[in-house]
Design a protein around this motif. Structure first.
Motif: not given
Length: 276
Positions: A6-9, A86-95
């Motif tokens: 829960q709350g994946l960021r 169940r898998p929780a998903g998130v995306s992010a980019s490096t600087v």
């Protein structure tokens, strides 16, 4: 019954992405969290995409290079019984690092390795005999393999005489820069408890005091942070530099380790930058 994350960021920074989520309740007992990653699409939860396991509700996906890149993640709770949530998903980019800009001067390669430097990977015992007066490196003449050691010691290091050590980088510019400049100082590792501080100066003018992050104290013995399961803890110093401090002709950048113990180099450079 399996617990779901829960709350994946996720938050990107230079060469790394930090993931956090809420800690699961103790019951049923959580064995670990499995972290999967891929570029271009959400990863499958299969061994080929597994980048790590952790018992904590956070994970850092590191050693991702100087360019700005986007990664997609799935995090799965794995119970002691073997049951999986169940898998929780998130995306992010490096600087993007300053090292993606136009180089004015560079020593080393921004590749999460320090093997190209003098005495690497475990020759710190020869430092005093090889560099008794610190480092005086002239760009275009000197070479990393012989003239820039992989470790920069500090006053806490008995093997380096328990004194300050000055590293000098000399380089010529055809014209005085007018646009934004940045320093990229990448390290493969630092001393874990006393990484220390260093004073950065350009042409005799002090720019700032750098407080180094604690590492894993393994970089004095090996220099490849890309090796699977390596013990190193890379860190990065990226900061803007005033163009007015530089001039046409010879320029002199110095870094003096004034407190604490050593840091281990990946690369150091000054770059002309845009869009950051």
């Amino acid at each position: 019954m399996a617990r779901n994350v829960q709350g994946l960021r996720a938050t990107g920074r230079v060469a790394a992405i930090d993931l956090r989520w809420e800690r699961a309740p103790w019951e049923p007992l959580v064995d670990h969290y499995a972290v999967y990653a891929a570029r271009g699409r959400a990863p499958e939860t299969e061994p080929a995409a597994l980048v790590g396991k952790t018992v904590y509700p956070h994970f850092t996906h590191a050693v991702l290079g100087p360019a700005a890149v986007t990664w997609h993640y799935r995090v799965v709770t794995v119970l002691a019984s073997g049951a999986r949530g169940r898998p929780a998903g998130v995306s992010a980019s490096t600087v993007a690092s300053y090292a993606t800009g136009q180089p004015l001067v560079v020593v080393g390669s921004f590749d999460h390795k320090g093997l190209e430097f003098a005495l690497s990977p475990a020759g710190n015992s020869r430092y005093l005999a090889t560099f008794p007066n610190g480092v005086d490196y002239r760009h275009g003449v000197s070479r990393p393999a012989t003239d820039w050691p992989y470790l920069h010691p500090g006053p806490a290091d008995a093997w380096a005489g328990r004194r300050r050590h000055l590293f000098t980088l000399r380089f010529a510019l055809d014209a005085a820069p007018t646009g934004a400049l940045g320093l990229a100082l990448w390290l493969t590792d630092t001393h874990a408890t006393i990484p220390g501080k260093g004073v950065l100066a350009v042409n005799g003018t002090e720019i700032t005091t750098i407080a180094f992050e604690g590492g894993a104290t393994k970089g004095s013995l090996e220099g490849d942070a890309t090796r699977p399961n390596n013990p190193l803890k890379p860190s990065f110093v990226e900061l803007p530099l005033p163009a007015a401090a530089f001039r046409a002709g010879e320029n002199v950048l110095t870094l003096e380790k004034t407190e604490g113990s050593w840091h281990a180099y990946d690369a150091i450079g000054v770059f002309a930058v845009t869009g950051r």
